[in-house]
Design a protein around this motif. Sequence first.
Motif, PDB file in Angstrom:
ATOM      1  N   ALA A  96       0.662  -1.133  -0.206  1.00 42.68           N
ATOM      2  CA  ALA A  96       0.009  -0.020   0.037  1.00 42.68           C
ATOM      3  C   ALA A  96       0.778   1.194   0.066  1.00 42.68           C
ATOM      4  O   ALA A  96       0.504   2.379  -0.582  1.00 42.68           O
ATOM      5  CB  ALA A  96      -0.914  -0.045   1.151  1.00 42.68           C
ATOM      6  N   ALA A  97       2.153   1.246   0.618  1.00 46.36           N
ATOM      7  CA  ALA A  97       3.029   2.246   0.569  1.00 46.36           C
ATOM      8  C   ALA A  97       3.748   2.443  -0.457  1.00 46.36           C
ATOM      9  O   ALA A  97       4.168   1.466  -1.136  1.00 46.36           O
ATOM     10  CB  ALA A  97       3.879   2.375   1.972  1.00 46.36           C
ATOM     11  N   HIS A  98       4.363   3.529  -0.631  1.00 46.83           N
ATOM     12  CA  HIS A  98       5.287   3.885  -2.057  1.00 46.83           C
ATOM     13  C   HIS A  98       6.416   4.585  -1.428  1.00 46.83           C
ATOM     14  O   HIS A  98       6.413   5.396  -0.380  1.00 46.83           O
ATOM     15  CB  HIS A  98       4.589   4.678  -3.244  1.00 46.83           C
ATOM     16  N   GLY A  99       7.428   4.542  -2.112  1.00 38.92           N
ATOM     17  CA  GLY A  99       8.577   5.629  -1.727  1.00 38.92           C
ATOM     18  C   GLY A  99       9.243   5.290  -0.537  1.00 38.92           C
ATOM     19  O   GLY A  99       9.244   4.411   0.132  1.00 38.92           O
ATOM     20  N   ARG A 100       9.284   6.668   0.171  1.00 33.66           N
ATOM     21  CA  ARG A 100       9.859   6.524   1.650  1.00 33.66           C
ATOM     22  C   ARG A 100       9.142   5.693   2.729  1.00 33.66           C
ATOM     23  O   ARG A 100       9.766   5.177   3.433  1.00 33.66           O
ATOM     24  CB  ARG A 100      10.336   7.675   2.200  1.00 33.66           C
ATOM     25  N   ASP A 101       7.756   5.646   2.436  1.00 35.63           N
ATOM     26  CA  ASP A 101       6.984   5.034   3.304  1.00 35.63           C
ATOM     27  C   ASP A 101       6.985   3.674   3.172  1.00 35.63           C
ATOM     28  O   ASP A 101       7.104   2.954   4.234  1.00 35.63           O
ATOM     29  CB  ASP A 101       5.412   5.677   3.115  1.00 35.63           C
ATOM     30  N   LEU A 102       7.150   3.125   2.002  1.00 33.45           N
ATOM     31  CA  LEU A 102       7.406   1.937   1.829  1.00 33.45           C
ATOM     32  C   LEU A 102       8.760   1.174   2.253  1.00 33.45           C
ATOM     33  O   LEU A 102       9.128   0.201   3.039  1.00 33.45           O
ATOM     34  CB  LEU A 102       7.228   1.418   0.316  1.00 33.45           C
ATOM     35  N   TYR A 103       9.749   2.198   1.948  1.00 33.81           N
ATOM     36  CA  TYR A 103      11.102   1.760   2.365  1.00 33.81           C
ATOM     37  C   TYR A 103      11.197   1.749   3.979  1.00 33.81           C
ATOM     38  O   TYR A 103      11.750   0.725   4.678  1.00 33.81           O
ATOM     39  CB  TYR A 103      12.166   2.914   2.181  1.00 33.81           C
ATOM     40  N   GLN A 104      10.644   2.631   4.900  1.00 35.45           N
ATOM     41  CA  GLN A 104      10.462   2.728   6.138  1.00 35.45           C
ATOM     42  C   GLN A 104       9.628   1.452   6.433  1.00 35.45           C
ATOM     43  O   GLN A 104      10.070   0.561   7.823  1.00 35.45           O
ATOM     44  CB  GLN A 104       9.894   3.830   6.731  1.00 35.45           C
TER      45      GLN A 104
END
Length: 119
Positions: A96-104
């Motif tokens: 569901a997350a992308h970018g920095r949110d996914l990475y975290q």
Amino acid sequence: MDRDKPDTSSLKATIRLLKSGKKILMFPEGTRSPDGQLQKAEAGVGLFLAKTNAPVLPVRIYGTYEAYPRGAKFLRPSSITLVVGQKYQPDLSGAAAHGRDLYQTLADEVMSRIAGLTI
């Protein structure tokens, strides 16, 4: 790799190594603990997972703070214990997350698995 100023070439080189199946040792917290307790993971480890879909082998090292705490000038005699967890493949499908949110999110999962490793 400079944790404060990672340059593009070192990031790309790490991604290339992971994609080619090489193994990389990463410390998700980015630095030694100030008090010997696990710290929050930096998003960088999640970036590498998202970009490469590499498997993860969580490992926890006990006793390093006692042997060489931050600010110490010399090593101290201490027992060091390495606990190795089960290899797992991060699930990137339907993220569901992308970018920095996914990475975290991926980095937090790594730290959660490390935290679950006990002596």
